[in-house]
Structure formats: C-alpha cells, structure tokens
Write a protein that holds these residues in place. Structure first.
Motif: not given
Length: 245
Positions: A188-216
């Motif tokens: 959420l705190g990287a919205e401007r950076t992501i929208k402007k530069y479209r970086p690729r990412m490697a994100l951990s999605v196992y800490h919270k069960p909802q992350d695997i749905i909500e992050i994508p």
C-alpha cells in the motif's frame, strides 16, 4: 522441475512399497500418514518425525524464476543478515545500479552494515526502518531470529515508513519482501512507485492466509498487466514466494 517426478499414491504403493517413504511436512504429517496407511503402504517403511521436523529446502529463493535486466535497482525488504542482498548481486553478476535495504530490527542493523562493508557491497542506501503504509512509530518484536516483526506485544519501538516516501520518486526495478506479515501494508505504501515504474517482485505470501489472495488483487489494481507465479521453497508451510512480473 528440479528433476523430481510426481507420482500417485497408487504408484507409490505398488512400485515403491519396499522403499522408505519420508513424510517431510510438519503441518500435514498426520493426514499424510493416514492416507499412506489407507492406501496400503507398509507402516514399517514410513519415516514419520513425531517431535522433530524433517525439513528440506530447494531452489534459489527470490531469484530463480526471473532473469535480471540491465541496471537493476533492488529494494530488499527485510535485510536480516544481508544474504538476500548478496544473492541479488550474484543474480545480476554485479551489474546493478542501486540497493535500498530496509531493516528495523536493532539486533540486525549493525550486523547488516558490517556484512555490506565486509563484502564490498556498494551503492547501498540502508534504511533503518520497517516497511509500512505510512510514516509512523511501531511496536516491534525484536529478536535474534528472522521472525522479528511488527507486533503489539513487541519489546522496542521502531520507525516505519513507505517505499514511496523513501524513494521520493526514484526508480525501482525489483522489490523483494519477506517482512513477517507486513507485506500487504508495505505494498500500500509503494503505490506510486509501482504504478510509475512497474517493478518486478518476489513477495512472501505465507505469513497470513489472506495474502495469497489479497496481494495479487491489490497489485492488479495498480497494474492489470501484471502476471504471477508461485514457488514453494521448503517442505513445511513456510517460504512460499509470489513472483510478480
């Protein structure tokens, strides 16, 4: 993948019943044991760790799916001991432009700086803050392990900030986050950076069960051309990485 065949329980029972079957899952070991016994696999040939955990890892976590581009600018979310920054440099063969390393754990900060200096890691901006969706002071559970995190039951107060604030409009090409459940807030705190530069990412999605749905879902709101891939790097429920490209 990695030269490993995937077989059915029936094939295991009929072709490999004289082999030792090792259950490597901690979370589902009882379920797997019951299924193997139900399928008729010999109980004496099942290695079933009861108290300890049989643990295995595979692959080059964060860096074995995507191919480096020229002049990568890396955001290392959760530096911990500096290892992932070092892996990034190996991945790029030393041809990168900059590294921004975020680490808020007081136990790790000096160790990370020493690691960077000892290994000659250059063009680094070390950010002694945790990633979040706003500038704030956060209660933080600080330990000697990689599981340190933002927590109401923490033992220290640390500063938090957003990727957008730290970069102040500067470019990022690759973002790695393994920050113990703060990944969604950090994005959420990287919205401007992501929208402007479209970086690729490697994100951990196992800490919270909802992350695997909500992050994508969040990232598709930022850029609906993003694609995703999942890889699992351990034989337990940990180390599930979402690749975004």
């Amino acid at each position: 993948m990695f030269g490993c065949d995937v077989i059915s329980p029936e094939e295991l029972r009929t072709r490999y019943r004289d082999c030792i079957c090792v259950i490597g899952s901690s979370k589902y070991r009882q379920d797997i044991l019951q299924q193997l016994l139900h399928e008729g696999f010999p109980n004496k040939n099942i290695l079933y760790p009861y108290i300890g955990i049989l643990f295995g890892i595979v692959g080059w976590q964060y860096f074995d799916y995507l191919t480096p581009e020229d002049n990568e600018i890396f955001i290392d979310g959760g530096v911990y001991d500096g290892g992932s920054s070092d892996d990034f440099i190996k991945w790029t063969k030393g041809k990168y432009k900059a590294i921004y390393g975020f680490e808020a754990n007081p136990y790790c900060i000096e160790r990370c700086k020493e690691y960077y200096n000892k290994n000659g890691i250059h063009d680094v901006e070390f950010v002694e803050k945790c990633m979040w969706n706003e500038r704030a002071k956060m209660v933080f559970a600080s330990t000697h392990s990689g599981a340190s995190r933002i927590s109401d039951e923490g033992n220290v107060v640390v500063e938090a900030d957003t990727i957008d604030n730290v970069l102040s409009g500067r470019r990022a090409t690759f973002i790695k986050m393994d920050i113990e459940g703060a990944e969604y807030r950090a994005l959420l705190g990287a919205e401007r950076t992501i929208k402007k530069y479209r970086p690729r990412m490697a994100l951990s999605v196992y800490h919270k069960p909802q992350d695997i749905i909500e992050i994508p879902a969040l990232l598709l709101k930022y850029d609906d051309s993003y694609k995703f891939a999942l890889r699992q790097y351990s034989s337990t429920a940990d180390e599930t990485i979402l690749y975004v490209f």
